[in-house]
Design a protein around this motif. Structure first.
Motif, PDB file in Angstrom:
ATOM      1  N   GLU A   1      29.421 -98.271 -29.622  1.00  0.00           N
ATOM      2  CA  GLU A   1      30.384 -97.184 -29.782  1.00  0.00           C
ATOM      3  C   GLU A   1      30.249 -96.534 -31.151  1.00  0.00           C
ATOM      4  OE1 GLU A   1      34.156 -98.902 -29.044  1.00  0.00           O
ATOM      5  OE2 GLU A   1      33.872 -99.081 -26.857  1.00  0.00           O
ATOM      6  N   ARG A   2      30.095 -97.348 -32.182  1.00  0.00           N
ATOM      7  CA  ARG A   2      29.973 -96.799 -33.538  1.00  0.00           C
ATOM      8  C   ARG A   2      28.656 -96.007 -33.673  1.00  0.00           C
ATOM      9  NH1 ARG A   2      34.111 -98.355 -32.672  1.00  0.00           N
ATOM     10  NH2 ARG A   2      35.593 -99.547 -33.942  1.00  0.00           N
ATOM     11  N   THR A   3      27.597 -96.522 -33.045  1.00  0.00           N
ATOM     12  CA  THR A   3      26.313 -95.801 -33.097  1.00  0.00           C
ATOM     13  C   THR A   3      26.412 -94.458 -32.386  1.00  0.00           C
ATOM     14  OG1 THR A   3      25.133 -97.925 -33.138  1.00  0.00           O
ATOM     15  CG2 THR A   3      23.860 -95.961 -32.553  1.00  0.00           C
ATOM     16  N   ALA A   4      27.075 -94.436 -31.224  1.00  0.00           N
ATOM     17  CA  ALA A   4      27.250 -93.176 -30.499  1.00  0.00           C
ATOM     18  C   ALA A   4      28.084 -92.193 -31.316  1.00  0.00           C
ATOM     19  CB  ALA A   4      27.905 -93.439 -29.142  1.00  0.00           C
ATOM     20  N   ASP A   5      29.137 -92.692 -31.966  1.00  0.00           N
ATOM     21  CA  ASP A   5      29.949 -91.815 -32.818  1.00  0.00           C
ATOM     22  C   ASP A   5      29.132 -91.244 -33.964  1.00  0.00           C
ATOM     23  OD1 ASP A   5      32.079 -92.379 -31.185  1.00  0.00           O
ATOM     24  OD2 ASP A   5      32.911 -93.944 -32.488  1.00  0.00           O
ATOM     25  N   LEU A   6      28.312 -92.096 -34.566  1.00  0.00           N
ATOM     26  CA  LEU A   6      27.479 -91.630 -35.672  1.00  0.00           C
ATOM     27  C   LEU A   6      26.471 -90.589 -35.209  1.00  0.00           C
ATOM     28  CD1 LEU A   6      26.639 -91.881 -38.626  1.00  0.00           C
ATOM     29  CD2 LEU A   6      25.136 -93.770 -37.977  1.00  0.00           C
ATOM     30  N   GLN A   7      25.850 -90.810 -34.058  1.00  0.00           N
ATOM     31  CA  GLN A   7      24.892 -89.835 -33.543  1.00  0.00           C
ATOM     32  C   GLN A   7      25.576 -88.513 -33.206  1.00  0.00           C
ATOM     33  OE1 GLN A   7      23.089 -91.863 -30.240  1.00  0.00           O
ATOM     34  NE2 GLN A   7      21.705 -93.087 -31.519  1.00  0.00           N
ATOM     35  N   ARG A   8      26.781 -88.594 -32.631  1.00  0.00           N
ATOM     36  CA  ARG A   8      27.499 -87.367 -32.309  1.00  0.00           C
ATOM     37  C   ARG A   8      27.869 -86.598 -33.582  1.00  0.00           C
ATOM     38  NH1 ARG A   8      30.826 -89.594 -29.533  1.00  0.00           N
ATOM     39  NH2 ARG A   8      32.566 -89.856 -31.007  1.00  0.00           N
ATOM     40  N   LEU A   9      28.311 -87.304 -34.594  1.00  0.00           N
ATOM     41  CA  LEU A   9      28.649 -86.648 -35.855  1.00  0.00           C
ATOM     42  C   LEU A   9      27.416 -86.033 -36.505  1.00  0.00           C
ATOM     43  CD1 LEU A   9      31.169 -89.210 -37.407  1.00  0.00           C
ATOM     44  CD2 LEU A   9      31.683 -86.968 -36.426  1.00  0.00           C
ATOM     45  N   GLN A  10      26.292 -86.729 -36.420  1.00  0.00           N
ATOM     46  CA  GLN A  10      25.066 -86.184 -36.993  1.00  0.00           C
ATOM     47  C   GLN A  10      24.634 -84.924 -36.253  1.00  0.00           C
ATOM     48  OE1 GLN A  10      21.837 -88.961 -37.020  1.00  0.00           O
ATOM     49  NE2 GLN A  10      20.529 -87.706 -38.337  1.00  0.00           N
ATOM     50  N   ALA A  11      24.731 -84.938 -34.923  1.00  0.00           N
ATOM     51  CA  ALA A  11      24.357 -83.749 -34.151  1.00  0.00           C
ATOM     52  C   ALA A  11      25.292 -82.573 -34.478  1.00  0.00           C
ATOM     53  CB  ALA A  11      24.409 -84.067 -32.659  1.00  0.00           C
ATOM     54  N   GLU A  12      26.583 -82.843 -34.596  1.00  0.00           N
ATOM     55  CA  GLU A  12      27.531 -81.790 -34.942  1.00  0.00           C
ATOM     56  C   GLU A  12      27.235 -81.227 -36.331  1.00  0.00           C
ATOM     57  OE1 GLU A  12      31.373 -83.450 -34.548  1.00  0.00           O
ATOM     58  OE2 GLU A  12      31.350 -83.488 -32.346  1.00  0.00           O
ATOM     59  N   TYR A  13      26.852 -82.101 -37.243  1.00  0.00           N
ATOM     60  CA  TYR A  13      26.543 -81.640 -38.596  1.00  0.00           C
ATOM     61  C   TYR A  13      25.287 -80.776 -38.603  1.00  0.00           C
ATOM     62  CZ  TYR A  13      25.241 -81.784 -43.529  1.00  0.00           C
ATOM     63  OH  TYR A  13      24.873 -81.441 -44.798  1.00  0.00           O
ATOM     64  N   GLN A  14      24.271 -81.171 -37.839  1.00  0.00           N
ATOM     65  CA  GLN A  14      23.058 -80.373 -37.762  1.00  0.00           C
ATOM     66  C   GLN A  14      23.353 -79.002 -37.143  1.00  0.00           C
ATOM     67  OE1 GLN A  14      20.189 -81.029 -39.101  1.00  0.00           O
ATOM     68  NE2 GLN A  14      20.700 -83.109 -39.763  1.00  0.00           N
ATOM     69  N   ASN A  15      24.169 -78.970 -36.093  1.00  0.00           N
ATOM     70  CA  ASN A  15      24.551 -77.691 -35.487  1.00  0.00           C
ATOM     71  C   ASN A  15      25.336 -76.833 -36.480  1.00  0.00           C
ATOM     72  OD1 ASN A  15      23.350 -78.433 -33.056  1.00  0.00           O
ATOM     73  ND2 ASN A  15      25.238 -79.312 -32.244  1.00  0.00           N
ATOM     74  N   TYR A  16      26.192 -77.466 -37.233  1.00  0.00           N
ATOM     75  CA  TYR A  16      26.970 -76.733 -38.240  1.00  0.00           C
ATOM     76  C   TYR A  16      26.051 -76.129 -39.299  1.00  0.00           C
ATOM     77  CZ  TYR A  16      29.896 -76.077 -42.366  1.00  0.00           C
ATOM     78  OH  TYR A  16      30.511 -75.563 -43.484  1.00  0.00           O
ATOM     79  N   ARG A  17      25.076 -76.911 -39.747  1.00  0.00           N
ATOM     80  CA  ARG A  17      24.140 -76.395 -40.753  1.00  0.00           C
ATOM     81  C   ARG A  17      23.343 -75.214 -40.217  1.00  0.00           C
ATOM     82  NH1 ARG A  17      20.385 -80.664 -43.595  1.00  0.00           N
ATOM     83  NH2 ARG A  17      19.740 -78.670 -44.498  1.00  0.00           N
ATOM     84  N   ARG A  18      22.844 -75.328 -38.982  1.00  0.00           N
ATOM     85  CA  ARG A  18      22.089 -74.224 -38.395  1.00  0.00           C
ATOM     86  C   ARG A  18      22.967 -72.988 -38.225  1.00  0.00           C
ATOM     87  NH1 ARG A  18      19.429 -78.464 -35.365  1.00  0.00           N
ATOM     88  NH2 ARG A  18      21.026 -78.320 -33.753  1.00  0.00           N
ATOM     89  N   ARG A  19      24.219 -73.188 -37.796  1.00  0.00           N
ATOM     90  CA  ARG A  19      25.114 -72.046 -37.617  1.00  0.00           C
ATOM     91  C   ARG A  19      25.425 -71.368 -38.945  1.00  0.00           C
ATOM     92  NH1 ARG A  19      28.322 -74.611 -34.951  1.00  0.00           N
ATOM     93  NH2 ARG A  19      29.886 -75.173 -36.522  1.00  0.00           N
ATOM     94  N   VAL A  20      25.645 -72.160 -39.967  1.00  0.00           N
ATOM     95  CA  VAL A  20      25.927 -71.595 -41.290  1.00  0.00           C
ATOM     96  C   VAL A  20      24.713 -70.841 -41.820  1.00  0.00           C
ATOM     97  CG1 VAL A  20      26.394 -72.192 -43.689  1.00  0.00           C
ATOM     98  CG2 VAL A  20      27.715 -73.260 -41.875  1.00  0.00           C
TER      99      VAL A  20
END
Length: 244
Positions: A67-86
């Motif tokens: 569960e913690r690994t999935a949360d970390l991967q989801r947060l990392q993907a959201e951060y990468q999307n945020y960086r690309r959008r910015v």
């Protein structure tokens, strides 16, 4: 005469108290024999129960880790999307700012172009104008629009319209004001005069083909006349001796 202690009989020996104490201490020191329940089977059951408990705890830990690994991967993907959008938004804002700045300079560039066409771009004014055009080109400004190119309503704005016999499609025959773009963004369309083919006129290619066909037909007709004339000539030649 020997004195005797009253109540003491030599034959009657006192009870050996040390024997009882020794037996009790020996009983205490001797290890207790394992019962039937605490035998090898009992110990195996305890070990098995302990293993089951450890396995359950390990499963819980693995589940929590997943569960913690999935949360970390989801947060990392959201951060990468945020960086690309910015980054995309930053580039878009920069392009809009540059486009707005260059759009304000287009009248100046038009004046420079008219001065160049009239031969008035000389001296210090020429160097300043060329420097301004160089800076605009470095910022990504591109000029487009040439005479003779097909009319495209997405990049051309027709201000004049006419008919011409020497065109086969709607064509830009004069550039009244050049167009400008930055990358794929059109800042201003090219303002042009367009000409269309004459109504009812045939394409030049078709005319050429018809002329060649007509010339071939004419040559065939001349050949037929020659063929027809040759027998007549022979007849005249053949008849000449008869007349003589």
């Amino acid at each position: 005469m020997t004195e005797e202690t009253p109540g003491f009989d030599e034959n009657d020996e006192p009870a050996d108290v040390s024997d009882g104490a020794a037996s009790e201490s020996a009983a205490d020191a001797a290890p207790a024999e394992p019962s039937a329940k605490e035998g090898p089977a009992g110990r195996a059951g305890d070990v098995e129960a302990q293993n089951v408990g450890l396995t359950a705890e390990l499963d819980q830990v693995r589940t929590a880790l997943g569960e913690r690994t999935a949360d970390l991967q989801r947060l990392q993907a959201e951060y990468q999307n945020y960086r690309r959008r910015v980054e995309r938004d930053r580039i878009a804002v920069k392009e809009v700012a540059v486009a707005n700045l260059l759009a304000e300079l287009l009248p100046v560039l038009d004046d420079i172009g008219r001065a160049r066409d009239h031969g008035e771009l000389v001296g210090g004014f020429k160097s300043v104008a060329e420097s301004l055009e160089t800076v605009a080109a470095k910022m990504g400004l591109q000029q487009f629009g040439k005479e003779g190119e097909p009319f495209d309503p997405t990049i051309h704005e027709a201000l004049m319209h006419s008919y011409a016999p020497d065109v086969t499609e709607t064509t830009c025959v004069a550039i009244l004001q050049p167009g400008y773009r930055i990358g794929e963004r059109t800042i201003r369309p090219a303002r042009v005069a367009v000409a269309e083919p004459q109504p009812g006129a045939q394409p030049a290619k078709a005319d050429g083909e018809s002329e060649s066909d007509q010339s071939a037909a004419g040559k065939g007709a001349e050949g037929g006349k020659g063929a027809e004339g040759s027998p007549g000539a022979e007849g005249k030649d053949s008849g000449a001796p008869d007349e003589g």
